[in-house]
Design a protein around this motif. Structure first.
Motif, short mmCIF file in Angstrom:
data_model
loop_
_atom_site.label_atom_id
_atom_site.label_comp_id
_atom_site.label_asym_id
_atom_site.label_seq_id
_atom_site.Cartn_x
_atom_site.Cartn_y
_atom_site.Cartn_z
N LEU A 1 0.82 -1.22 0.00
CA LEU A 1 0.00 0.00 0.00
C LEU A 1 0.85 1.27 0.00
O LEU A 1 1.81 1.37 0.75
CB LEU A 1 -0.91 0.03 1.24
N GLN A 2 0.46 2.22 -0.84
CA GLN A 2 1.12 3.53 -0.85
C GLN A 2 0.31 4.49 0.03
O GLN A 2 -0.92 4.42 0.03
CB GLN A 2 1.15 4.10 -2.28
N PRO A 3 0.99 5.37 0.76
CA PRO A 3 0.24 6.31 1.61
C PRO A 3 -0.69 7.21 0.77
O PRO A 3 -0.34 7.58 -0.34
CB PRO A 3 1.35 7.17 2.24
N LYS A 4 -1.85 7.49 1.31
CA LYS A 4 -2.79 8.38 0.63
C LYS A 4 -3.33 9.41 1.61
O LYS A 4 -3.70 9.07 2.73
CB LYS A 4 -3.95 7.55 0.04
N GLN A 5 -3.36 10.66 1.18
CA GLN A 5 -3.85 11.73 2.04
C GLN A 5 -5.38 11.69 2.09
O GLN A 5 -6.04 12.18 1.20
CB GLN A 5 -3.39 13.11 1.50
N VAL A 6 -5.91 11.07 3.14
CA VAL A 6 -7.37 11.04 3.29
C VAL A 6 -7.71 11.38 4.74
O VAL A 6 -6.88 11.26 5.63
CB VAL A 6 -7.96 9.63 2.95
N LYS A 7 -8.95 11.83 4.93
CA LYS A 7 -9.38 12.21 6.29
C LYS A 7 -10.50 11.31 6.77
O LYS A 7 -11.37 10.92 6.00
CB LYS A 7 -9.90 13.66 6.28
N GLY A 8 -10.45 11.00 8.04
CA GLY A 8 -11.59 10.31 8.67
C GLY A 8 -11.79 8.87 8.24
O GLY A 8 -12.88 8.32 8.38
N VAL A 9 -10.74 8.25 7.70
CA VAL A 9 -10.88 6.83 7.33
C VAL A 9 -10.72 5.97 8.58
O VAL A 9 -9.94 6.28 9.46
CB VAL A 9 -9.82 6.44 6.26
N GLU A 10 -11.49 4.90 8.66
CA GLU A 10 -11.36 3.94 9.77
C GLU A 10 -10.86 2.62 9.19
O GLU A 10 -11.28 2.21 8.10
CB GLU A 10 -12.73 3.68 10.42
#
Length: 315
Positions: free
Chosen positions: A130-139
């Motif tokens: 997995l590559q890092p991804k800028q996301v908010k509020g993921v669980e």
């Protein structure tokens, strides 16, 4: 003039043979035929224009797309990603399908998604890619208990951790064995407020990523020592495979409600309701289990390789 044309034809065919079949460079052909390099270039073009040379390009990716479409149609799936594996060999296949899944998740995951994950070597391989991804509020939540009674590594904690890291969040664990000795004990544990919350979160996950286990002698769950001899024999006799440690037959029906009632984690019916239920699996030894999982409608997205895809269509 007729003669000149004939000569041009002969030279252009000769140049084409050397260039396309024997891999000579245009410079080498010029020397061999006693003409200039620009003349060789013109002869090759002439051969193409006249139809003496036909070039066909075989795009393996096009075949993969066609395979995917066929499987999608046969098993009623939303999407099938077929990736190319150079060898029909389990480890090699695992490498390619896990990379493909990691890429798919990177493109797909959005803010506030809830991702449910399981464990095992395939899932760990996905997590590592997995590559890092800028996301908010993921669980990110574990869909089944991940504590094992044996020294065999399930990569449960590492997997959910790597998922959480990639999507900028904290991991939610189910810090329990996946199968208890008794239904009563399992119900008691599940009644715990904290555990209840995590199981609920798994239910709410809109993306579930999982693989499928087999009922062969060397299956991970058997090696982890969860079953006595009779139970193992029953599962091998009637079973086709497992998802989230819940065993089903060739029609995708749960085998033993007794064992199923001792299992901690997501119910298979809940997988059917997910927006994206992603099954990542391939390899000769898993074909029966994959087919049963698709017949049972537990996944709406499949990531596999061309060998497995072919086998799924031949049945």
């Amino acid at each position: 003039m007729e003669n000149g044309n004939h000569e041009k034809q002969r030279l252009s065919v000769e140049a084409s043979r050397l260039y396309y079949l024997l891999d000579y460079s245009q410079q080498e052909i010029a020397a061999r035929l006693g003409v200039s390099r620009p003349t060789v270039s013109r002869l090759l073009q002439y051969a193409k224009d006249k139809g003496y040379v036909r070039i066909s390009i075989v795009d393996p990716l096009e075949d993969l797309d066609a395979l995917g479409e066929e499987i999608k149609h046969v098993y009623g799936l939303d999407m099938v990603l077929v990736c190319y594996s150079p060898l029909d060999e389990y480890k090699e296949i695992q490498k390619h399908i896990s990379k493909k899944t990691a890429e798919y998740l990177h493109e797909t995951v959005r803010d506030s998604d809830i991702i449910g994950v399981t464990w095992g070597t395939t899932m760990h391989a996905v997590a590592r890619q997995l590559q890092p991804k800028q996301v908010k509020g993921v669980e990110v939540v574990q869909l089944k208990g991940g504590v094992s009674h044996s020294h065999v590594n399930t990569y449960a904690a590492e997997t959910v951790n790597l998922f959480a890291e990639a999507f900028q969040t904290m991991a939610r664990y189910l810090p329990l064995p996946v199968i208890f000795d008794s239904m009563e004990l399992k119900q008691m544990v599940e009644a715990d407020r904290h555990i209840q919350r995590i199981i609920q979160l798994g239910k709410q996950a809109n993306i579930a990523v999982f693989t499928v286990g087999t009922v062969k002698e060397d299956a991970l769950l058997f090696r982890l020592g969860y079953f006595n001899k009779e139970e193992q024999q029953q599962l091998q006799r009637e079973g086709a495979g497992d998802i989230c440690s819940r065993f089903f037959d060739a029609q995708g029906r749960i085998i033993s409600s007794e064992i199923n009632n001792r299992t901690v984690g997501i119910d298979l019916e809940d997988l059917r309701a997910k927006e994206k239920s992603v099954l990542v699996a391939g390899g000769q030894r898993k074909i029966e289990a994959i087919r049963a999982a698709l017949v049972g409608k537990y996944a709406n997205i499949l990531v596999t390789d061309q060998f497995t895809a072919q086998a799924l269509l031949e049945s």
